[in-house]
Design a protein around this motif. Structure first.
Motif, PDB file in Angstrom:
ATOM      1  N   LEU A   4       0.836  -1.193   0.000  1.00  0.00           N
ATOM      2  CA  LEU A   4       0.000   0.000   0.000  1.00  0.00           C
ATOM      3  C   LEU A   4       0.874   1.248   0.000  1.00  0.00           C
ATOM      4  O   LEU A   4       1.937   1.293   0.617  1.00  0.00           O
ATOM      5  N   SER A   5       0.419   2.252  -0.703  1.00  0.00           N
ATOM      6  CA  SER A   5       1.084   3.546  -0.709  1.00  0.00           C
ATOM      7  C   SER A   5       0.142   4.586  -0.128  1.00  0.00           C
ATOM      8  O   SER A   5      -1.070   4.548  -0.375  1.00  0.00           O
ATOM      9  N   HIS A   6       0.706   5.514   0.618  1.00  0.00           N
ATOM     10  CA  HIS A   6      -0.101   6.578   1.215  1.00  0.00           C
ATOM     11  C   HIS A   6      -0.140   7.756   0.255  1.00  0.00           C
ATOM     12  O   HIS A   6       0.897   8.260  -0.182  1.00  0.00           O
ATOM     13  N   ILE A   7      -1.337   8.185  -0.086  1.00  0.00           N
ATOM     14  CA  ILE A   7      -1.541   9.256  -1.047  1.00  0.00           C
ATOM     15  C   ILE A   7      -2.012  10.509  -0.313  1.00  0.00           C
ATOM     16  O   ILE A   7      -2.981  10.467   0.444  1.00  0.00           O
ATOM     17  N   GLU A  58      -6.274  12.560   2.537  1.00  0.00           N
ATOM     18  CA  GLU A  58      -5.284  11.491   2.533  1.00  0.00           C
ATOM     19  C   GLU A  58      -5.972  10.135   2.552  1.00  0.00           C
ATOM     20  O   GLU A  58      -7.029   9.970   3.173  1.00  0.00           O
ATOM     21  N   PHE A  59      -5.356   9.154   1.853  1.00  0.00           N
ATOM     22  CA  PHE A  59      -5.892   7.796   1.829  1.00  0.00           C
ATOM     23  C   PHE A  59      -4.785   6.856   1.356  1.00  0.00           C
ATOM     24  O   PHE A  59      -3.717   7.296   0.922  1.00  0.00           O
ATOM     25  N   ASP A  60      -5.028   5.551   1.442  1.00  0.00           N
ATOM     26  CA  ASP A  60      -4.068   4.541   1.005  1.00  0.00           C
ATOM     27  C   ASP A  60      -4.597   3.837  -0.238  1.00  0.00           C
ATOM     28  O   ASP A  60      -5.814   3.676  -0.410  1.00  0.00           O
ATOM     29  N   ALA A  61      -3.683   3.385  -1.095  1.00  0.00           N
ATOM     30  CA  ALA A  61      -4.075   2.679  -2.316  1.00  0.00           C
ATOM     31  C   ALA A  61      -2.998   1.679  -2.695  1.00  0.00           C
ATOM     32  O   ALA A  61      -1.807   1.940  -2.517  1.00  0.00           O
ATOM     33  N   GLN A  63      -0.877  -0.649  -5.640  1.00  0.00           N
ATOM     34  CA  GLN A  63      -0.282  -0.257  -6.912  1.00  0.00           C
ATOM     35  C   GLN A  63      -1.294  -0.371  -8.048  1.00  0.00           C
ATOM     36  O   GLN A  63      -2.215  -1.190  -8.011  1.00  0.00           O
ATOM     37  N   VAL A  86       0.250   4.640  -9.126  1.00  0.00           N
ATOM     38  CA  VAL A  86       0.640   4.332  -7.752  1.00  0.00           C
ATOM     39  C   VAL A  86       1.608   3.157  -7.803  1.00  0.00           C
ATOM     40  O   VAL A  86       1.263   2.077  -8.296  1.00  0.00           O
ATOM     41  N   ASP A  89       4.629   0.542  -2.350  1.00  0.00           N
ATOM     42  CA  ASP A  89       5.477   0.994  -1.235  1.00  0.00           C
ATOM     43  C   ASP A  89       6.127   2.350  -1.480  1.00  0.00           C
ATOM     44  O   ASP A  89       7.169   2.661  -0.905  1.00  0.00           O
ATOM     45  N   ASP A  91       4.980   6.156  -1.093  1.00  0.00           N
ATOM     46  CA  ASP A  91       4.024   7.208  -0.777  1.00  0.00           C
ATOM     47  C   ASP A  91       4.245   8.376  -1.726  1.00  0.00           C
ATOM     48  O   ASP A  91       5.367   8.623  -2.185  1.00  0.00           O
TER      49      ASP A  91
END
Length: 233
Positions: A4-7, A58-61, A63, A86, A89, A91
């Motif tokens: 997950l990446s933090h956007i 802000e949110f997580d997504a 790839q 995305v 790993d 952000d």
């Protein structure tokens, strides 16, 4: 969760939304949609009253390549749309703009990948007649939005010329060497036939091997090293 990446999404508000926020909070709908599967995210965020200019959510997504769709309801109906890469790993900050009324995406190609953080680099486009080992000449005037983050880069390209003739443009990675000169590595890409459709995506990791290879080659020429080409949605 792994991968997950933090956007962090920075949204430039439209005039109608800015006016409404002087009176009351406003809902912002954010959709991150895949090309074929159901949306990864469809969420409403509340922008507090008194916010002006830019709002941040802000949110997580995981790839992927997403169609990012933004909308605010009446009495301030505004929208925004773009395509976002995305990487796992990594952000990243994303900037988007809301427009009064309906918005249209302006991206025909996305190039993204890993990079050494200390390397100065950018995605550029040149006339399609440039050949491997030949001088690159002046960059084409196509719109390119280059964004770098910790360990990664993202480039969104809008190229009307390539929609008419996919061979009219060559995509290259510009890498600055230690003396301030530039090396250009060919990025193999395909352009979509229609600007209004889903963009093509090419992942191109700039590794230390790539940087060291470029450093041994002539500046201001198109380098075409053998590459393993990968892309996914």
């Amino acid at each position: 969760m792994a991968g997950l990446s933090h956007i962090v999404l920075h949204v430039a508000l439209c005039r109608a939304a800015s006016r409404e926020l002087t009176r009351a909070p406003l809902d912002l709908r954010v959709v991150m949609a895949y090309r074929v599967r159901k949306p990864e995210m469809d969420q409403k965020f509340t922008i507090p009253r008194g916010t002006s200019g830019t709002a941040t959510v802000e949110f997580d997504a995981p790839q992927g390549i997403y169609r990012l769709m933004l909308a605010t309801p009446k009495p301030a109906p505004c929208s925004g749309v773009d395509y976002v890469a995305v990487l796992p790993d990594h952000d990243r900050d994303v900037s988007a703009t809301l427009y009064d009324g309906a918005a249209q995406p302006m991206t025909s190609l996305v190039v993204a990948g890993d990079r050494p953080s200390y390397i100065h680099m950018a995605v550029m486009m040149f006339d399609g007649r440039v050949t491997c080992g030949g001088p690159v000449g002046n960059p084409a005037a196509d719109a390119i939005d280059n964004v770098t983050g910790p360990g990664a880069y993202y480039a969104s390209i809008y190229s009307p010329a390539s929609a008419k003739d996919p061979k009219s443009r060559v995509v290259a990675m510009q890498i600055m060497d230690s003396s301030g000169g530039y090396h250009y590595l060919h990025v193999p890409t395909d352009f979509p036939q229609f600007l209004s459709g889903w963009p093509q995506y090419q992942r191109y990791d700039v590794t230390m091997d790539v940087v060291q290879y470029a450093a041994t080659k002539p500046e201001d020429t198109l380098l075409c090293p053998p590459l393993n080409r990968t892309s996914a949605y």
